[in-house]
Design an enzyme around this catalytic site. Structure first.
Site, PDB file in Angstrom:
ATOM      1  CB  CYS A 179      46.533  34.042  39.877  1.00 48.21           C
ATOM      2  SG  CYS A 179      44.945  33.517  40.474  1.00 48.21           S
ATOM      3  N   GLY A 180      46.483  35.951  42.807  1.00 41.03           N
ATOM      4  CA  GLY A 180      46.106  36.033  44.218  1.00 41.03           C
ATOM      5  C   GLY A 180      44.935  35.144  44.580  1.00 41.03           C
ATOM      6  CG  HIS A 181      41.008  35.843  43.132  1.00 36.28           C
ATOM      7  ND1 HIS A 181      40.090  36.092  44.116  1.00 36.28           N
ATOM      8  CD2 HIS A 181      41.180  37.007  42.483  1.00 36.28           C
ATOM      9  CE1 HIS A 181      39.708  37.351  44.045  1.00 36.28           C
ATOM     10  NE2 HIS A 181      40.365  37.934  43.063  1.00 36.28           N
ATOM     11  CB  CYS A 182      45.654  30.794  42.085  1.00 32.91           C
ATOM     12  SG  CYS A 182      45.064  31.247  40.444  1.00 32.91           S
TER      13      CYS A 182
END
Ligand code: NAG
Ligand code: NAG
Ligand code: NAG
Length: 358
Positions: A62-65
């Site tokens: 997950c990029g936002h993570c």
């Protein structure tokens, strides 16, 4: 129901698309020391040990993570020396063995952060900022009392800034059932709103002629101040939830508006969304007609949002809209039907809405 779950997953995708920031994940893997890594084998024992702990449920892809990780680590290092210590942890919710843990906490999107108190018996969603300083400030407030006394005019003006929703309980004394119910309310909603209490009405903005017990809600939109005097916990909760939704949610680049945008998209209501360029000369005409419409449909299960073209790329992508269609209005009903009117004029709003609202 399966379909309902799907809708909420899509909306959390939308919400994550909405505030796509320009911060990209830093490649450098700094030594991770302060954020505890937990899994199914040691989750309970760790959570039991800390009366206050924040857990991030993440997935490796997950990029936002990834963009959160360095900020979260930095916040963890600052907060480790806070008194009492505030512990930050993370769980890889994608890991098969941890999936039961994720479902226990109703994790629907990544990253999701939960604030756990009392060995996890009390779990609240983290709704604060996603950069280090913001995380630190938000969590320091979460670990203190849910509602702190306002005892001077300076305190009142530094805490009640008019930039966010602030709920004040005014009481003749800090005891009795009304006061107790107010503290229950504050505990319950503390991750969403700021709370304070006082015995002195004169300390409050526009406080001159009120006498307690009363709950006064300050907000940065619409009528700015609302009072409420029914002290049943459920009634108080409903009052705060309803009063803190703007008649028309504004979606632009101002981060102060973002919590209301998230609320808008998480609401089960039908949604009427008007997108245009806020710098357009017609802005005022659109705003006034749209406000009228929102007033007209008040209490009828419809939420209203006005979005600035500049801030709405994520929403355009999600709803399949094109820039040359603005000004446009789109309605998403609660059963996920969509109606679109492109190239809208202010005078079309009322008639068009009438056609599509049941
Ligand atoms: C929990 O267990 C995992 C896997 O054994 C380990 O990597 C992690 O460091 C442990 N965390 C704590 C706080 O003990
Ligand atoms: C406090 O809340 C409880 C639960 O809603 C309610 O039964 C009680 O009547 C409330 N007390 C007052 C003074 O409103
Ligand atoms: C919005 O309108 C302003 C003024 O007409 C213009 O400068 C700007 O480029 C427009 N923004 C977009 C995203 O089209």
């Amino acid at each position: 129901m399966a379909s309902r779950v799907r809708v909420s997953i899509c909306f959390s995708l939308l919400v994550s698309l909405l505030f796509v920031s320009s911060i990209s994940a830093t490649e450098e893997e700094s030594k991770k020391e302060f954020v505890l890594t937990l899994d199914h084998s040691n989750f309970s024992e760790t959570v039991d040990k800390h009366p206050f702990i924040v857990v991030e449920f993440y997935a490796p892809w997950c990029g936002h993570c990834k963009s959160l990780a360095p900020e979260y680590e930095k916040a963890a290092s600052v907060l480790s020396s806070h008194d009492p210590p505030i512990v930050l942890a993370k769980v890889d919710a994608n890991e098969e063995a941890n999936k039961e843990l994720a479902s226990q906490f109703e994790i629907r999107g990544f990253p999701t952060l939960k604030i756990l108190r009392n060995g996890g018996k009390d779990a609240q969603e983290y709704k604060g900022p996603r950069e280090a300083d913001g995380i630190v400030t938000y969590l320091k407030k979460q670990v203190g009392p849910a509602s702190a006394e306002i005892s001077s005019a300076e305190e009142a003006s530094s805490r009640i800034t008019g930039e966010n929703v602030f709920v004040v309980g005014l009481f003749p004394k800090f005891s009795g059932e009304e006061y107790l119910n107010f503290t229950i309310l504050a505990e319950k909603l503390r991750s969403d709103y700021d709370f304070g209490h006082t015995t002195d009405a004169k300390l409050l903005p526009r406080g001159d002629a009120v006498t307690g017990p009363v709950v006064r809600l300050f907000k940065p939109f619409d009528e700015l101040v609302v009072d409420f005097q029914d002290f049943h916990v459920e009634a108080l909760e409903k009052f705060v939830e309803v009063a803190s939704i703007p008649k028309v949610t504004i979606f632009n680049k101002d981060p102060n508006n973002h919590p209301y945008v998230v609320k808008f998209f998480n609401s089960p209501n039908a949604k009427a969304m008007l997108f245009l360029n806020f710098s357009s000369q017609l802005f005022d005409a659109f705003k006034s007609k749209f406000d009228d419409a929102a007033e007209h449909y008040k209490g009828k299960g419809v939420s209203f949002l006005m979005g600035d073209l500049e801030a709405s790329q994520g929403a355009f992508q999600y709803f399949g809209l094109k820039e040359d269609q603005v000004p446009l209005i789109i309605i998403q009903t609660d059963d996920s039907q969509k109606y679109l009117k492109p190239n809208l004029e202010p005078d079309h709003i009322a008639t068009w809405l009438k056609e599509y609202m049941v």
